[in-house]
Every structure is written in structure tokens, then in C-alpha cells.
Enzyme design. Structure first.
Site, PDB file in Angstrom:
ATOM      1  N   TYR A 135       0.509  -1.346  -0.047  1.00  0.00           N
ATOM      2  CA  TYR A 135       0.278   0.081   0.068  1.00  0.00           C
ATOM      3  C   TYR A 135       0.738   1.122   0.047  1.00  0.00           C
ATOM      4  O   TYR A 135       0.611   2.262  -0.608  1.00  0.00           O
ATOM      5  CB  TYR A 135      -0.908   0.175   1.134  1.00  0.00           C
ATOM      6  CG  TYR A 135      -2.052  -1.039   1.434  1.00  0.00           C
ATOM      7  CD1 TYR A 135      -2.135  -1.893  -0.015  1.00  0.00           C
ATOM      8  CD2 TYR A 135      -2.795  -0.979   2.162  1.00  0.00           C
ATOM      9  CE1 TYR A 135      -3.305  -2.910   0.004  1.00  0.00           C
ATOM     10  CE2 TYR A 135      -3.951  -1.991   2.359  1.00  0.00           C
ATOM     11  CZ  TYR A 135      -4.093  -2.932   1.141  1.00  0.00           C
ATOM     12  OH  TYR A 135      -4.909  -3.901   1.341  1.00  0.00           O
ATOM     13  N   LYS A 185       3.371 -15.550   2.772  1.00  0.00           N
ATOM     14  CA  LYS A 185       3.571 -16.068   1.508  1.00  0.00           C
ATOM     15  C   LYS A 185       5.100 -16.442   1.273  1.00  0.00           C
ATOM     16  O   LYS A 185       5.629 -16.103   0.083  1.00  0.00           O
ATOM     17  CB  LYS A 185       2.897 -15.354   0.201  1.00  0.00           C
ATOM     18  CG  LYS A 185       2.670 -16.209  -0.873  1.00  0.00           C
ATOM     19  CD  LYS A 185       1.607 -17.324  -0.648  1.00  0.00           C
ATOM     20  CE  LYS A 185       1.269 -18.113  -1.927  1.00  0.00           C
ATOM     21  NZ  LYS A 185       0.707 -19.262  -1.588  1.00  0.00           N
ATOM     22  N   ASP A 217      -2.803 -18.331   1.771  1.00  0.00           N
ATOM     23  CA  ASP A 217      -4.018 -19.013   1.305  1.00  0.00           C
ATOM     24  C   ASP A 217      -4.440 -20.280   2.011  1.00  0.00           C
ATOM     25  O   ASP A 217      -5.778 -20.164   2.324  1.00  0.00           O
ATOM     26  CB  ASP A 217      -3.633 -19.673  -0.194  1.00  0.00           C
ATOM     27  CG  ASP A 217      -2.303 -20.279  -0.151  1.00  0.00           C
ATOM     28  OD1 ASP A 217      -1.395 -20.048   0.902  1.00  0.00           O
ATOM     29  OD2 ASP A 217      -2.154 -20.846  -1.074  1.00  0.00           O
ATOM     30  N   ASP A 241      -5.586  -7.016   5.677  1.00  0.00           N
ATOM     31  CA  ASP A 241      -6.895  -6.288   5.145  1.00  0.00           C
ATOM     32  C   ASP A 241      -7.733  -7.406   4.683  1.00  0.00           C
ATOM     33  O   ASP A 241      -9.089  -7.216   4.870  1.00  0.00           O
ATOM     34  CB  ASP A 241      -6.518  -5.478   3.817  1.00  0.00           C
ATOM     35  CG  ASP A 241      -7.522  -4.429   3.459  1.00  0.00           C
ATOM     36  OD1 ASP A 241      -8.482  -4.544   4.032  1.00  0.00           O
ATOM     37  OD2 ASP A 241      -7.294  -3.781   2.662  1.00  0.00           O
ATOM     38  N   ASP A 245     -11.381  -8.800   7.042  1.00  0.00           N
ATOM     39  CA  ASP A 245     -12.639  -8.869   6.668  1.00  0.00           C
ATOM     40  C   ASP A 245     -13.417 -10.202   6.566  1.00  0.00           C
ATOM     41  O   ASP A 245     -14.555 -10.468   6.777  1.00  0.00           O
ATOM     42  CB  ASP A 245     -12.689  -8.208   5.132  1.00  0.00           C
ATOM     43  CG  ASP A 245     -12.621  -6.536   5.271  1.00  0.00           C
ATOM     44  OD1 ASP A 245     -12.542  -6.043   6.329  1.00  0.00           O
ATOM     45  OD2 ASP A 245     -12.745  -5.981   4.302  1.00  0.00           O
TER      46      ASP A 245
END
Length: 350
Positions: A135, A185, A217, A241, A245
């Protein structure tokens, strides 16, 4: 205690009003000062984060934030869009640690997207790094390459950034079940390889905490397969993020999840994790509980009032036990309380 109140856009003013009403009921010595932010900031001063709003936030002991986002400003250049306000506040205030608890109230287990037995008693904490990663990494942009355009972003973390968020996660785990799962990852990304190495190094200073690792994942799958295996999850900005959620739906509604974004000294910005929901703004049907619970987190983490925080959380639980529900958590065919009715009920329960 000085609290900057930034209601923002959409349902923001409605839900923040209920949280403020609850805080005022506690009769604490809190000075509230309100300012425009997001689309409201653009309308008032031509900027999503007006200088006066930023000055107020910097001078406060904590910030109570609603939500930003207004489709009327979607055509503006990116720097002028409402969503830039929250990014600007995080950067200017050094709010690097995002705490997102996902707790299932017993009365709402049946409202979860999963079977009640999978989520009953669920209480996990996602610690998300907030000021680094893809970001904020540079360079980024859109450029022309030959006959077509290509977009590019830079995923970037320094050792110090990873180390400080690791410490937040380990310290949080000490007040819980003493287990931290680091999500990355590392099988694909060099950034994640560094992340994992630093987490392992830092864990040596926390011998009482069990550290495990999981690819993002697999973590996304495990959150819907067996979420109660987790205690504290620590991860980077992008993965956090997405995962936080996802975790919100385990609780029955995104309208139930509070969050805290903290700096190194404990000053924080407190907000519900949902957005501005412009489609229901002004209708009085938004769920204010995530914002009310965010106010409880503010009392606990920034204002040194843990007993008052516990009172608010207990009041929310009591209201849910009475069966009162807003539209997002109501049983099929059941009555739905308004935003103000839910806020009044929490005040009465106090």
C-alpha cells in the site's frame, strides 16, 4: 482526556453519535472535539484530510472515527478521494499496529456464515501491520510499455517494521492464550521470507509464546474450516486487510467488529471495520455496535480506562441477550431495531 471525533461519510455520523452517547453516559472527563474528514472534508475544505482536522487529531489523546467514502467523489483524482483521509491519518500519526478482534457473542452464533458449533466461543485477534507493504511501497504507478499500459506496485518491508509489529502481537498474546500464528507467503515472496525470518528471531525474546507459521491461502481456508484453532494472527498490510474482513463474517455481521490502530506510545484511532455504506445512509438502520465496541477499545488502549471498557462490552452483551437486533443481525422475520434504538439500549444497559 481529549478525543477527536471524526464522523466522516455515509452512516459514519449516525453510528458515531451512538458511540458518543454511550461514552457520555459513563460520566468520564472526556473533551470531545469534532471535525470533517473524507467526503465531508472535501465538501468543507476541498481536502479529504483538511489541515485543521489533522491538527486536531495530532493534539488529541485518541481519535474516534466513523467511516469515509462517498460515490459523489469517485471521479476525483486519487489524492482527493475520501478514502485518502484514513491513509493520511495512519501515515501522519504513525499508526502502524491495527488490532481487529473477532469475537462471537453467544447470542449471535446462529447468525454466522458458518455452522454455530464452528464459531461458538470464537475469540481471535488479528494484528495487521498498517503503514508498510504494497500500500505504501515505492515505486508505484501506471506506465506505458510499448502498445499497452502496465500497472506496478512495490511490496516492501524493513526489518524494523516487521520487528515492531511482531512485538505487538507477542505482547497481545501474553494476555490471551499465548499463541501467535504468523501469516505470510514465504514460498513465493522475498518480502515474506524476510518477514518470517524476523518473526522467528523476535520470538526468541518471548519464550512463553508459541509461534507458528501459515501461508496466507491456507489461513484463508482455515478461517472458514476451523477458526477456533487461532488465538493471535499477525500479518502484513495486504494480507491483514483481506483476512480480517473474512473473519468478520464469522461473527455474524461486519457491523459487529471494532478495530484499533495504534502508534508506538499507545495513542490510537478507533473505528468499525465496515465502510460508509452510502446505500443505507440516513435511513437509521445501521448497526452501531462495532463503533460502540471501538469506543470501548479506545478506553482500554489509549485512555487508561479498562473498567469502563469492560462495562461497555458487558452492556452490549446484555442488549444482545434481550434479543434486540439491528437489520444485519436479526433473525428471519424478526423485528429490527433502529440505529438509535440500539444505542439507547446500550445506554440503558449501562
Amino acid at each position: 482526556m481529549r478525543v477527536a471525533v471524526l464522523p466522516g461519510d455515509g452512516i459514519g455520523p449516525e453510528i458515531v453519535a451512538q458511540a458518543r452517547k454511550v461514552l457520555e453516559k459513563l460520566n468520564l472527563k472526556i473533551q470531545f472535539q469534532e471535525a470533517a474528514v473524507g467526503g465531508a472534508g472535501v465538501a468543507a475544505a476541498g481536502e479529504p484530510l483538511p489541515p485543521e482536522t489533522l491538527r486536531l487529531a495530532k493534539g488529541a489523546d485518541a481519535i474516534l472515527f466513523g467511516a469515509v467514502g462517498d460515490p459523489r467523489y469517485d471521479t476525483l483524482e486519487r489524492a482527493k478521494r475520501p478514502e485518502q483521509a484514513i491513509l493520511g491519518l495512519r501515515k501522519a500519526l504513525g499508526l502502524f499496529a491495527n488490532l481487529r478482534p473477532a469475537r462471537v457473542f453467544p447470542e449471535l452464533a446462529a447468525s454466522s456464515s458458518l455452522r454455530p458449533e464452528l464459531v461458538a466461543g470464537l475469540d481471535i485477534l488479528i494484528v495487521r501491520e498498517l503503514t508498510g507493504d504494497i500500500y505504501f511501497g515505492q515505486p508505484k504507478g501506471i506506465r506505458r510499455k510499448g502498445a499497452e499500459r502496465e500497472g506496478f506496485d512495490t511490496m516492501l518491508y524493513s526489518e524494523s517494521e516487521v520487528r515492531r509489529i511482531a512485538c505487538v502481537a507477542f505482547e497481545a498474546a501474553r494476555g490471551r492464550a499465548r499463541r501467535v500464528c504468523s501469516v505470510d507467503k514465504a514460498n513465493v515472496l522475498e518480502t515474506s521470507q524476510l518477514w518470517r525470518e524476523v518473526l522467528i528471531q523476535e520470538s526468541k525474546n518471548y519464550g512463553d509464546i508459541e509461534l507458528s507459521h501459515m501461508y496466507v491461502d491456507n489461513c484463508a481456508m482455515q478461517l472458514v474450516r476451523n477458526p477456533k484453532q487461532f488465538d493471535v494472527i499477525v500479518t502484513g498490510n495486504l494480507f491483514g486487510d483481506i483476512l480480517s474482513d473474512e473473519a468478520s463474517m464469522l461473527t455474524g455481521s461486519i457491523g459487529m467488529l471494532p478495530s484499533a490502530s495504534l502508534d508506538a506510545q499507545g495513542k490510537g484511532l478507533y473505528e468499525p471495520i465496515h465502510g460508509s455504506a452510502p446505500d443505507i445512509a440516513g435511513r437509521g438502520i445501521a448497526n452501531p455496535l462495532a463503533t460502540i465496541l471501538s469506543a470501548a477499545m479506545m478506553l482500554r488502549y489509549s485512555l487508561g480506562q479498562p473498567e469502563a471498557a469492560a462495562r461497555i462490552e458487558a452492556a452490549v452483551g446484555e442488549v444482545l441477550r434481550t434479543g434486540l437486533r439491528t437489520a444485519d443481525i436479526q433473525a428471519a422475520g424478526g423485528p429490527a431495531a433502529s440505529t438509535e434504538e440500539m444505542g439507547d439500549a446500550v445506554v440503558a444497559a449501562l
